[in-house]
Enzyme design. Structure first.
Site, PDB file in Angstrom:
ATOM      1  CG  HIS A   3      -2.094   0.910   1.102  1.00 24.87           C
ATOM      2  ND1 HIS A   3      -2.015   2.240   1.425  1.00 24.87           N
ATOM      3  CD2 HIS A   3      -3.359   0.694   0.690  1.00 24.87           C
ATOM      4  CE1 HIS A   3      -3.184   2.810   1.240  1.00 24.87           C
ATOM      5  NE2 HIS A   3      -4.029   1.888   0.787  1.00 24.87           N
ATOM      6  CE  LYS A  26      -1.263  24.759  -7.591  1.00 22.73           C
ATOM      7  NZ  LYS A  26       0.026  25.487  -7.691  1.00 22.73           N
ATOM      8  CD  GLU A  65     -11.843   2.447   4.809  1.00 22.86           C
ATOM      9  OE1 GLU A  65     -11.801   3.142   5.848  1.00 22.86           O
ATOM     10  OE2 GLU A  65     -11.397   1.291   4.746  1.00 22.86           O
ATOM     11  CD  GLU A 110      -7.433   0.386   3.228  1.00 23.33           C
ATOM     12  OE1 GLU A 110      -7.799  -0.115   4.324  1.00 23.33           O
ATOM     13  OE2 GLU A 110      -7.388   1.611   3.038  1.00 23.33           O
ATOM     14  CB  SER A 152       2.002   1.279   4.888  1.00 18.50           C
ATOM     15  OG  SER A 152       2.606   1.164   6.148  1.00 18.50           O
ATOM     16  CD1 TRP A 199       2.779   8.167   6.818  1.00 16.87           C
ATOM     17  CD2 TRP A 199       1.527   8.538   8.624  1.00 16.87           C
ATOM     18  NE1 TRP A 199       1.932   7.088   6.961  1.00 16.87           N
ATOM     19  CE2 TRP A 199       1.153   7.289   8.061  1.00 16.87           C
ATOM     20  CE3 TRP A 199       0.874   8.976   9.776  1.00 16.87           C
ATOM     21  CZ2 TRP A 199       0.162   6.492   8.619  1.00 16.87           C
ATOM     22  CZ3 TRP A 199      -0.113   8.178  10.328  1.00 16.87           C
ATOM     23  CH2 TRP A 199      -0.461   6.953   9.763  1.00 16.87           C
TER      24      TRP A 199
END
Length: 607
Positions: free
Chosen positions: A57, A91, A161, A287, A332, A337
């Site tokens: 992932h 933006k 989701e 997933e 992952s 992070w």
């Protein structure tokens, strides 16, 4: 027939709720038969496409550690969070306001795609009540066509989701109306991207269902989520996406989806798309895995318990390759992070890599955790399908032949050990150099991975709870002498209420007589105390109803919702139209779907 086996072990759904059984020493006998002289097809698909199954992932293949892992284990990238709506919010700082180009940008060159799924979070920066979905769809098409340099993602899943967030405060608590807007958001995105000539290679998938408890409230959940989505957006989708987890995902009770429940969910999605759209929409399982809730924060063993679920669900998906776009076990990459003070500098639970020095990520080394063994187990497995049969639905199997290399996979969905007897009509003549890969998920110990070499193919092999085995061997026989083709037939009747003694009739068309195997895939939603053994008639002839189905008894769920396979004699099949009737002895619940599946040999075989 010569048959090869694959066994996948069953996963404890919410692992703290389903501990190891006190009677785990019980052993059952199962026979797996492999015929490596017969090539097997799922409709017109025989060769295993690893890109549909073995992914992680992430889309960050530029990281050298990730890139090395992908190359070493034969794995692809799968999914990441970024897209047109995250870009536009950056933006304009307003949801629903998009930075369209003032002048037409007439770029018409066909965009190449990169094989991964792009998606975005369901939050106030992506979508809000009151936005114009037509404008959003037009912007998505312009973004990918005009603002993205180089390749675009092969798959775009606009929101991750979304429906479980429909009542979040940021959406003004509109609930079902918000879900309908989200479906229209998907529809307009698909419509506009499909209309853009430069994006002909992109595919739009949705809606990334997080909680596919279809049977809730007499299938009211189904009607208000996936059915509604197919009705409003299905014609603009290239595939239907869903997330399958053993355990709890977002909301709901602990339950195992691996086995009969995941089979029923996917069969319902396939069958309704056939009814509504006149075709079976392909599936994207963006997933899947297992969710462990036994510890707070990161725990090395808890983080790898998901691997058992990877294997259990994978066998379901392998049998759908002809209708599968992509599937992604929820693993992952480094997930940097997450390695922050906010999370006590701990790894993310789904991460594949662990930092040696989490307090200095710029200067740390990284190592793979034990999730790597899922990919090691399946490394190099490839080739064309060959004929294989298990006589117990709890023992899942698959077999592939790559020129002179044979792979037999076995997965145990049961809570007990099985002695698997390996049968082959040639008594494994010409099969040697056998190696056995074994992956066990022991609840309190973690993953136990083992490889060993044998002098010959074993007559039998034991497989414990939550174990998956792959037998690899050299094979002298390269040519096939027969072919068997798996075909599914769908009825226009579905979701029928059960009335005691009243037959429910399903009609099928286009069947061909012949030699082979036939099975009814009956998915039912009923209270646990209700019968799961109706009277089944195929073209007026009664067939035996089994007592067993894939996986556990589902007692952790409010209702049973599962697919039960009912084998019957292929000789009952007529050319063209066929009829199946189902009669229960008691009232209540529904027959969600009845799919008639045949596996037909090209050449007649002796039984």
């Amino acid at each position: 027939m010569n048959n090869i086996i694959l066994t996948a072990l069953s996963v404890c759904l919410s692992f703290s709720v389903f501990p190891l059984s006190s009677s785990e020493n019980k052993t059952y006998n199962t026979t797996v038969t492999v015929d490596y002289a017969t090539q097997r097809y799922l409709n017109d698909v025989s060769a295993l496409d690893r890109g549909k199954y073995f992914n992680i992932h992430t889309s960050k293949d530029s990281d050298p550690d990730v890139r090395k892992f992908l190359a070493d284990y034969g794995v692809g990238i799968g999914r990441s969070f970024w897209g047109p709506f995250s870009y536009s919010y950056g933006k304009t700082k307003k949801v629903g306001e998009y930075p369209f180009s003032e002048k037409p940008l007439n770029y018409t060159d066909l965009k190449e795609t990169k094989r991964y799924v792009a998606t975005e979070h369901a939050n106030a920066r992506t979508i809000q009540w009151g936005i114009d979905p037509v404008k959003a769809g037009a912007w998505a098409a312009e973004y990918y066509s005009k603002h993205v340099k180089g390749a675009v993602p092969e798959f775009f899943e606009p929101i991750n989701e979304p429906f479980v967030h429909a009542r979040d405060k940021c959406f003004n608590m509109h609930g079902q109306e918000m879900r309908m807007l989200m479906a229209d958001f998907y529809a307009q995105t698909g419509k506009h991207i499909h209309a853009e000539p430069s994006l002909k290679k992109m595919k739009i998938i949705g809606y990334a269902a997080a909680y596919p408890a279809m049977e809730l409230r007499d299938f009211d959940h189904w009607n208000n989520t996936m059915k509604m989505f197919i009705d409003r957006a299905g014609e603009y989708m290239d595939g239907l996406s869903v997330h399958l987890y053993d355990g709890i995902n977002i909301v709901g009770k602990s339950s195992r989806r691996s086995g009969s429940n995941s089979e029923a969910i996917l069969d319902l999605m396939e069958n309704y798309s056939f009814i509504r759209l006149g075709k079976v929409l392909p599936l994207a399982v963006t997933e899947y895995g297992g969710i462990d809730n036994t510890s707070k924060g990161y725990h090395p063993i808890a983080s790898v318990r998901t691997v058992a679920s990877f294997n259990h669900i994978l066998f379901n998906l392998l049998e759908r390759e002809d209708k599968m776009l992509i599937s992604i076990p929820f693993v992952s990459d480094k997930a940097e992070w997450h390695i922050t003070k906010q999370y006590n500098f701990e790894p993310y639970g789904a991460a594949l890599f662990v930092a040696n020095n989490p307090y200095d990520l710029k200067n740390t080394a990284w190592k793979l955790n034990d999730k790597k063994y899922f990919f090691k187990l399946w490394k190099d497995v490839k080739g064309e399908r060959v004929d294989i049969v298990s006589d117990n639905p709890d023992i899942q199997v698959a077999a592939f032949k790559d020129d002179d290399r044979l792979y037999i996979a076995i997965d145990n969905l049961d809570d007990y050990t099985h002695k698997v007897n390996l049968k082959n009509v040639l008594n494994w003549k010409g099969v040697d150099n056998v190696s056995v890969r074994s992956l066990k998920m022991i609840f309190d110990k973690g993953i136990v991975y083992d490889e060993k070499t044998l002098n010959s193919m074993p007559q039998s092999i034991d497989i414990i709870k939550d174990e998956t085995i792959i037998l690899c061997a050299d094979i002298s026989r390269k040519k096939y002498s027969n072919r068997i083709v798996r075909t599914k037939y769908y009825s226009n009747t579905y979701l029928q209420p059960v009335e005691a003694g009243k037959p429910i009739v399903f009609d099928f068309d286009g069947l061909k007589p012949g030699t082979g195997r036939a099975v009814l895939r009956m998915s039912i939603g009923r209270k646990h105390e209700m019968s799961k053994k109706p009277e089944i008639m195929v073209n007026g002839k009664k067939v035996d109803m089994p007592d067993n189905w894939r996986g556990y008894d589902q007692t952790g769920r409010d209702d049973f919702f599962g697919m039960i396979e009912i084998p019957f004699d292929y000789r009952l099949i007529r050319k063209g139209k066929n009829s199946v009737s189902v009669t229960f002895p008691d009232n209540g619940g529904r027959v969600a779907t009845m799919i008639l599946q045949t596996e037909r040999y090209d050449k007649k075989v002796r039984k």
